[in-house]
Design an enzyme around this catalytic site. Structure first.
Site, PDB file in Angstrom:
ATOM      1  N   ASP A   3      -5.867  26.688  35.405  1.00 34.82           N
ATOM      2  CA  ASP A   3      -4.956  25.621  36.213  1.00 34.82           C
ATOM      3  C   ASP A   3      -5.160  24.058  35.329  1.00 34.82           C
ATOM      4  O   ASP A   3      -5.750  24.047  35.860  1.00 34.82           O
ATOM      5  CB  ASP A   3      -4.605  25.625  37.325  1.00 34.82           C
ATOM      6  N   ARG A  12      16.882  35.702  28.955  1.00 34.67           N
ATOM      7  CA  ARG A  12      15.217  35.648  29.885  1.00 34.67           C
ATOM      8  C   ARG A  12      14.637  36.632  28.769  1.00 34.67           C
ATOM      9  O   ARG A  12      13.554  36.335  29.354  1.00 34.67           O
ATOM     10  CB  ARG A  12      16.260  37.017  30.729  1.00 34.67           C
ATOM     11  N   TYR A  29      -3.784  24.919  44.696  1.00 39.39           N
ATOM     12  CA  TYR A  29      -3.274  24.276  44.961  1.00 39.39           C
ATOM     13  C   TYR A  29      -2.566  25.064  45.787  1.00 39.39           C
ATOM     14  O   TYR A  29      -2.549  26.367  45.769  1.00 39.39           O
ATOM     15  CB  TYR A  29      -1.835  23.899  43.573  1.00 39.39           C
TER      16      TYR A  29
HETATM   17  N1  LCS Z   1      -0.880  24.134  40.093  1.00 38.66           N
HETATM   18  C1  LCS Z   1      -1.159  22.576  40.735  1.00 38.66           C
HETATM   19  C2  LCS Z   1      -2.472  22.326  40.412  1.00 38.66           C
HETATM   20  C3  LCS Z   1      -0.085  22.436  41.642  1.00 38.66           C
HETATM   21  O1  LCS Z   1      -0.766  20.818  41.158  1.00 38.66           O
HETATM   22  C4  LCS Z   1       1.192  22.575  41.976  1.00 38.66           C
HETATM   23  C5  LCS Z   1       2.434  22.048  41.999  1.00 38.66           C
HETATM   24  C6  LCS Z   1       1.497  24.325  40.993  1.00 38.66           C
HETATM   25  C7  LCS Z   1       0.398  24.848  40.726  1.00 38.66           C
HETATM   26  C8  LCS Z   1       2.589  24.809  41.531  1.00 38.66           C
HETATM   27  O2  LCS Z   1       3.715  24.387  40.681  1.00 38.66           O
HETATM   28  P1  LCS Z   1       5.497  24.544  40.539  1.00 38.66           P
HETATM   29  O3  LCS Z   1       5.628  25.750  41.191  1.00 38.66           O
HETATM   30  O4  LCS Z   1       5.318  23.374  41.975  1.00 38.66           O
HETATM   31  O5  LCS Z   1       5.377  23.993  39.276  1.00 38.66           O
HETATM   32  N2  LCS Z   1       1.930  20.820  43.368  1.00 38.66           N
HETATM   33  C9  LCS Z   1       2.799  19.973  43.995  1.00 38.66           C
HETATM   34  C10 LCS Z   1       1.909  19.498  44.795  1.00 38.66           C
HETATM   35  O6  LCS Z   1       0.187  19.011  44.430  1.00 38.66           O
HETATM   36  N3  LCS Z   1       2.519  18.740  45.618  1.00 38.66           N
HETATM   37  O7  LCS Z   1       3.736  18.858  45.246  1.00 38.66           O
HETATM   38  C11 LCS Z   1       3.594  20.612  44.356  1.00 38.66           C
END
Ligand code: LCS
Length: 393
Positions: A183, A58, A111
């Site tokens: 991001d 961890r 997102y």
């Molecule tokens: N940031 C962005 C720009 C993302 O598109 C996503 C997930 C995340 C953070 C979060 O990441 P995760 O925990 O899923 O690895 N985007 C998604 C989307 O557009 N469709 O399904 C997941």
């Protein structure tokens, strides 16, 4: 090998290498939860930090560390922290850097869950937030308050493909003594390196381009400086949102082909965007590589390529969008992005469905918006699929 002076592709193949006594060509999977100490003294020194030995997975693990070192090199950062998902990266950042009464200024069309967790969950702990169009630099300046701690931008943004000016945002953040968090999921370090433009923290959902094969959920945070790295790593360890060694191995495996996958996908995306823009049933297309994109010039300054994400709307609106989504045969009707396969989805009713109708409208997540993640299939086949789908609209 020392990859300090090598090109990006060489770093993709060699930057994560670790010492291995058998000369393994790939990073071995250290599938262990704990590490034995050679003596009681050695163990105690690992805990005080006098020694750099491994203690417990961890906290750190050799396979995960190899990935972290490689990502830090690719993003030109001080260090990287691998986490269990992109959302684990988002929440670790919020919790490590904000206290009750602190404020964050953020891109509105991010997102959906990255915004929802702040507005619907962390607001309970006294976190304050302002969501706005961060392509409007004057509006960003005005939104900053004495208690603002973070300027958070997603560029290009999910799903509106808006491009915020990294350098201008870094200048505003630093003039106000706050941190710029970016991001970088939609670009990956291959197309955009926010730290080079002044960002303090960069993060990714590695579920997308970095892993690239739609078979792993993962995240990573990269910092420009050591002090913030330590703050974030301590929070990750406390939250227990660490990556698993096998997950790290899978990401290392996918990462090797990042550049060639993106080159191919964005070559396809440029053709798809041109096709859509010329189609009589298409009302609008937003792709940073199109001259019609409102931030085309900004994107050229900070991105070395336009990527493979496109959003577009049909003249027949949501009704047409539904027909198209139900008619495509090659594109998978699925959320996520950045894999080798082409995906289509409807953000207003899927990825961003939990954002309130007013906020969706205000941030440009309109009902007609279709998000198209272009894969590495043959461009002609992707276009033929859209063509036959659009005939039914
Ligand atoms: N940031 C962005 C720009 C993302 O598109 C996503 C997930 C995340 C953070 C979060 O990441 P995760 O925990 O899923 O690895 N985007 C998604 C989307 O557009 N469709 O399904 C997941």
């Amino acid at each position: 090998m020392n990859t300090e002076k090598t090109g990006f592709n060489t770093k993709l193949i060699h930057a994560g290498a670790i010492d291995d006594r058998f000369g393994s060509a790939t990073v071995p999977i250290y599938q262990t939860s704990t590490f034995s100490f050679e003596s009681a003294e050695y163990g105690a020194q690992c805990f005080t930090g006098e020694r750099d030995g491994f203690i417990y997975t961890r906290i750190a693990n050799p396979t995960i560390k190899a990935l972290e070192q490689q990502i830090a090199v690719l993003e030109n950062g001080y260090g990287a922290i691998a986490v269990s998902s992109g959302m684990a990266a988002v929440t670790t950042i919020y919790l490590a850097l904000m206290s009750s009464g602190d404020h964050i200024v953020s891109t509105d069309a991010i997102y959906g869950p990255s915004r929802n967790v702040m507005e619907k969950q962390f607001s309970r702990f006294g976190f304050q937030s302002t969501y706005l169009d961060t392509t409007d630099i004057e509006a960003v300046k005005k939104a900053i308050r004495p208690n603002t701690k973070i300027l958070y931008i997603e560029t290009p943004s999910n799903p509106t493909m808006s491009v915020s000016d990294l350098k201008a945002c870094a200048e505003i953040a630093h003039a106000n003594n706050i941190l710029l968090v970016v991001d970088n999921t939609f670009s990956s370090p291959y197309l955009q390196k926010p730290i080079d433009f002044g960002a303090d923290i960069v993060f990714h959902s590695m579920t997308k381009f970095i892993n690239g094969h739609a078979d792993i959920v993962a995240g990573v945070i990269i910092t420009k400086e050591q002090s913030i790295y330590t703050q974030l790593r301590n929070m990750m360890i406390s939250l227990g949102c660490n990556m698993d060694p096998h997950q790290a191995y899978m990401v290392i495996r996918g990462l090797k082909t990042l550049a060639i996958r993106i080159d191919r996908a964005q070559e396809n995306a440029a053709k798809v965007a041109d096709f859509l823009e010329a189609h009589p049933k298409v009302a609008w297309v937003k792709y940073p590589g199109l001259k019609s994109h409102p931030q085309y010039e900004v994107s050229k300054k900070q991105m070395s390529g336009s990527g493979s994400m496109i959003s577009f709307g049909l003249k027949s609106g949501f009704t047409g969008a539904k027909t198209l989504m139900n008619s495509v045969r090659l594109a998978l009707l699925a959320v996520s992005l950045g894999g080798v396969e082409t995906l289509i989805q409807h953000p207003a009713s899927m990825t961003h469905s939990k954002v309130s109708p007013e906020d969706k409208l205000k941030s440009g997540i309109t009902d007609d918006l279709i998000r198209f993640a272009v894969g590495i299939e043959d461009a002609a086949d992707i276009i033929a699929d859209l063509e036959q789908g659009l005939e039914k609209v």
